[in-house]
Design a protein around this motif. Structure first.
Motif, PDB file in Angstrom:
ATOM      1  N   LEU A 181     -30.875  40.902 -14.807  1.00 25.52           N
ATOM      2  CA  LEU A 181     -29.601  41.165 -14.608  1.00 25.52           C
ATOM      3  C   LEU A 181     -28.853  40.258 -13.589  1.00 25.52           C
ATOM      4  CD1 LEU A 181     -27.028  42.692 -15.497  1.00 25.52           C
ATOM      5  CD2 LEU A 181     -27.572  44.371 -13.793  1.00 25.52           C
ATOM      6  N   ALA A 182     -29.549  39.990 -12.314  1.00 23.79           N
ATOM      7  CA  ALA A 182     -28.896  39.253 -11.301  1.00 23.79           C
ATOM      8  C   ALA A 182     -28.854  37.642 -11.820  1.00 23.79           C
ATOM      9  CB  ALA A 182     -29.706  39.376 -10.308  1.00 23.79           C
ATOM     10  N   GLN A 183     -29.912  37.267 -12.308  1.00 26.98           N
ATOM     11  CA  GLN A 183     -30.058  35.709 -12.985  1.00 26.98           C
ATOM     12  C   GLN A 183     -28.839  35.566 -13.813  1.00 26.98           C
ATOM     13  OE1 GLN A 183     -32.193  33.526 -11.701  1.00 26.98           O
ATOM     14  NE2 GLN A 183     -30.662  32.232 -12.868  1.00 26.98           N
ATOM     15  N   MET A 184     -28.762  36.547 -14.898  1.00 29.52           N
ATOM     16  CA  MET A 184     -27.560  36.281 -15.751  1.00 29.52           C
ATOM     17  C   MET A 184     -26.009  36.348 -14.998  1.00 29.52           C
ATOM     18  SD  MET A 184     -28.473  39.167 -18.672  1.00 29.52           S
ATOM     19  CE  MET A 184     -29.919  38.853 -19.745  1.00 29.52           C
ATOM     20  N   MET A 185     -25.936  37.056 -13.922  1.00 28.00           N
ATOM     21  CA  MET A 185     -24.546  37.022 -13.321  1.00 28.00           C
ATOM     22  C   MET A 185     -24.477  35.884 -12.473  1.00 28.00           C
ATOM     23  SD  MET A 185     -24.709  41.028 -12.164  1.00 28.00           S
ATOM     24  CE  MET A 185     -23.127  40.945 -11.097  1.00 28.00           C
ATOM     25  N   ILE A 186     -25.532  34.975 -12.035  1.00 26.45           N
ATOM     26  CA  ILE A 186     -25.686  33.922 -11.366  1.00 26.45           C
ATOM     27  C   ILE A 186     -25.408  32.760 -12.325  1.00 26.45           C
ATOM     28  CG2 ILE A 186     -27.129  32.190 -10.130  1.00 26.45           C
ATOM     29  CD1 ILE A 186     -28.284  34.675  -8.869  1.00 26.45           C
ATOM     30  N   ASP A 187     -26.056  32.694 -13.622  1.00 23.99           N
ATOM     31  CA  ASP A 187     -25.837  31.914 -14.381  1.00 23.99           C
ATOM     32  C   ASP A 187     -24.140  31.731 -14.822  1.00 23.99           C
ATOM     33  OD1 ASP A 187     -28.309  31.277 -14.344  1.00 23.99           O
ATOM     34  OD2 ASP A 187     -28.891  32.133 -16.271  1.00 23.99           O
ATOM     35  N   LYS A 188     -23.709  32.936 -14.993  1.00 30.44           N
ATOM     36  CA  LYS A 188     -22.287  32.965 -15.448  1.00 30.44           C
ATOM     37  C   LYS A 188     -21.340  32.847 -14.384  1.00 30.44           C
ATOM     38  CE  LYS A 188     -18.478  34.353 -17.961  1.00 30.44           C
ATOM     39  NZ  LYS A 188     -18.219  33.487 -18.784  1.00 30.44           N
ATOM     40  N   TYR A 189     -21.395  33.330 -13.225  1.00 26.33           N
ATOM     41  CA  TYR A 189     -20.425  32.954 -12.227  1.00 26.33           C
ATOM     42  C   TYR A 189     -20.746  32.257 -11.312  1.00 26.33           C
ATOM     43  CZ  TYR A 189     -18.622  36.920 -14.756  1.00 26.33           C
ATOM     44  OH  TYR A 189     -18.021  37.956 -15.587  1.00 26.33           O
ATOM     45  N   VAL A 190     -21.923  31.735 -10.836  1.00 23.45           N
ATOM     46  CA  VAL A 190     -22.232  30.629  -9.844  1.00 23.45           C
ATOM     47  C   VAL A 190     -22.313  29.271 -10.488  1.00 23.45           C
ATOM     48  CG1 VAL A 190     -23.605  30.088  -7.946  1.00 23.45           C
ATOM     49  CG2 VAL A 190     -23.250  32.431  -8.583  1.00 23.45           C
ATOM     50  N   ASP A 191     -23.241  29.552 -11.679  1.00 24.78           N
ATOM     51  CA  ASP A 191     -23.425  28.060 -12.289  1.00 24.78           C
ATOM     52  C   ASP A 191     -22.471  27.922 -13.420  1.00 24.78           C
ATOM     53  OD1 ASP A 191     -25.431  27.502 -10.394  1.00 24.78           O
ATOM     54  OD2 ASP A 191     -26.785  28.529 -11.743  1.00 24.78           O
ATOM     55  N   HIS A 192     -21.533  28.813 -13.704  1.00 21.32           N
ATOM     56  CA  HIS A 192     -20.480  28.712 -14.562  1.00 21.32           C
ATOM     57  C   HIS A 192     -21.001  28.455 -15.988  1.00 21.32           C
ATOM     58  CE1 HIS A 192     -17.755  28.986 -11.459  1.00 21.32           C
ATOM     59  NE2 HIS A 192     -18.331  27.953 -10.859  1.00 21.32           N
ATOM     60  N   LEU A 193     -22.144  28.873 -16.227  1.00 24.84           N
ATOM     61  CA  LEU A 193     -22.656  28.587 -17.819  1.00 24.84           C
ATOM     62  C   LEU A 193     -21.910  29.784 -18.706  1.00 24.84           C
ATOM     63  CD1 LEU A 193     -26.248  28.312 -17.255  1.00 24.84           C
ATOM     64  CD2 LEU A 193     -24.753  26.529 -17.792  1.00 24.84           C
TER      65      LEU A 193
END
Length: 334
Positions: A181-193
């Motif tokens: 879950l944390a990785q998905m949120m990082i991908d979405k909102y930090v790496d803008h995927l």
């Protein structure tokens, strides 16, 4: 026949009035022409000109002088000329004699996995040294399943069934673990995927997570970290000095598929510590900062946007403006 002096006098007055009116009309037209020329120049600059605001007048020194002389003139200072030399280190091409200038040194914190390669026969040999070659490598993220097994026990006398309670999980009714879950949120909102790209990445691991499911997981994960947002907000607004600005953003319209509407990100920065708070609002009116800054006390620096004028008479807030924006007006005037 004697001339009619009264008629001549009246005609003279009329001619003077007409002359004055024509002069005023010419001056008005000249002013309008200058204004149109200025607008044309600004328009041409916006389309074709440089965005750089550097101004160096021809035949003038690099720094414009300001006449800030006072009544008390300081005594002359004896000056001397000093010669200052320095050395500049520049990148050199790799030598052609085989001596390499050196590769980028890999960070020491990375794990080192030793791979020893020895000759096939070393029985009659003595080790005198070793050659070391380092290679930066990646091990792709690996999905796995946590299977929680909770044995059930029954009391022989009371026939009561006992089972250990389930451990706390971020989303108890979902199959997603905290790390994923944390990785998905990082991908979405930090790496803008985009979420569909995250789905495609998991498909390469033969794991198909539906798009709507991932959207729901990320949405619930965001609600879990709302206390962190509140703590960040309190930390920034407790500062004595913050910057505020707003920027437009196109927002997908949930009522009209494929269309967008204008939204606004209001940004507040604790300039001393570099902390930033993003507050989304559908409007650019003063209602947005009024709610966020209702308890703020200290120095507030903005770009001079009119909505911040509500703080100019506030005794607990010192309103400051941006020197870069003020300079822009002098640049346009120049």
């Amino acid at each position: 026949m004697e001339p009619d002096y009264q008629t001549i006098y009246e005609e003279n007055l009329k001619l003077k009035a007409d002359n004055k009116q024509q002069k005023e009309q010419i001056e008005s037209q000249r002013f309008e022409m200058e204004n149109l020329k200025l607008q044309l120049a600004q328009l041409r600059k916006m389309i074709y000109g440089s965005r750089q605001e550097k101004f160096v007048p021809q035949g003038a020194p690099a720094q414009l002088s300001l006449d800030l002389s006072t009544e008390d003139t300081p005594p002359p200072v004896n000056t001397s000329v000093q010669k200052i030399s320095y050395e500049r280190i520049t990148a050199q091409p790799a030598p052609t004699n085989g001596n390499h200038p050196g590769r980028y040194k890999l960070p020491e914190h990375l794990e080192r996995r030793i791979i020893e390669i020895t000759p096939e026969v070393t029985a009659s040999m003595v080790k005198i040294g070793e050659e070391i070659t380092e290679e930066l490598e990646l091990e792709p993220g690996r999905l796995y399943v946590n299977r929680y097994v909770r044995p059930k026990y029954i009391d022989k006398q009371s026939e009561q069934i006992t089972i250990a309670p389930m451990v706390d999980r971020p989303l108890p009714k979902a199959i997603v673990g905290p790390g994923l879950l944390a990785q998905m949120m990082i991908d979405k909102y930090v790496d803008h995927l985009p979420i569909y790209r995250i789905c495609e990445r998991f498909k390469r691991e033969q794991v198909n997570i539906p798009y709507n499911t991932m959207v729901d997981w990320i949405g619930q994960g965001i609600r879990l970290i709302e206390p962190l947002y509140g703590a960040l907000k309190r930390k920034i607004l407790s500062s004595d000095y913050i910057h505020a600005d707003e920027t437009g953003i196109k927002v997908m319209d949930k009522d009209r598929k494929g269309s967008t509407h204008q939204g606004w990100f209001w940004v507040y920065q604790n300039s001393i510590e570099g902390l930033v708070l993003f507050d989304y609002q559908p409007t650019r009116s003063r209602a947005a900062p009024r709610e966020i800054l209702k308890d703020f006390k200290g120095h507030l620096q903005t770009d001079g946007y009119g909505v911040y004028d509500l703080y100019k008479d506030n005794e607990e807030i010192t309103l400051m403006h941006c020197m870069a924006h003020a300079r822009r007006m002098f640049y346009e005037a120049q």
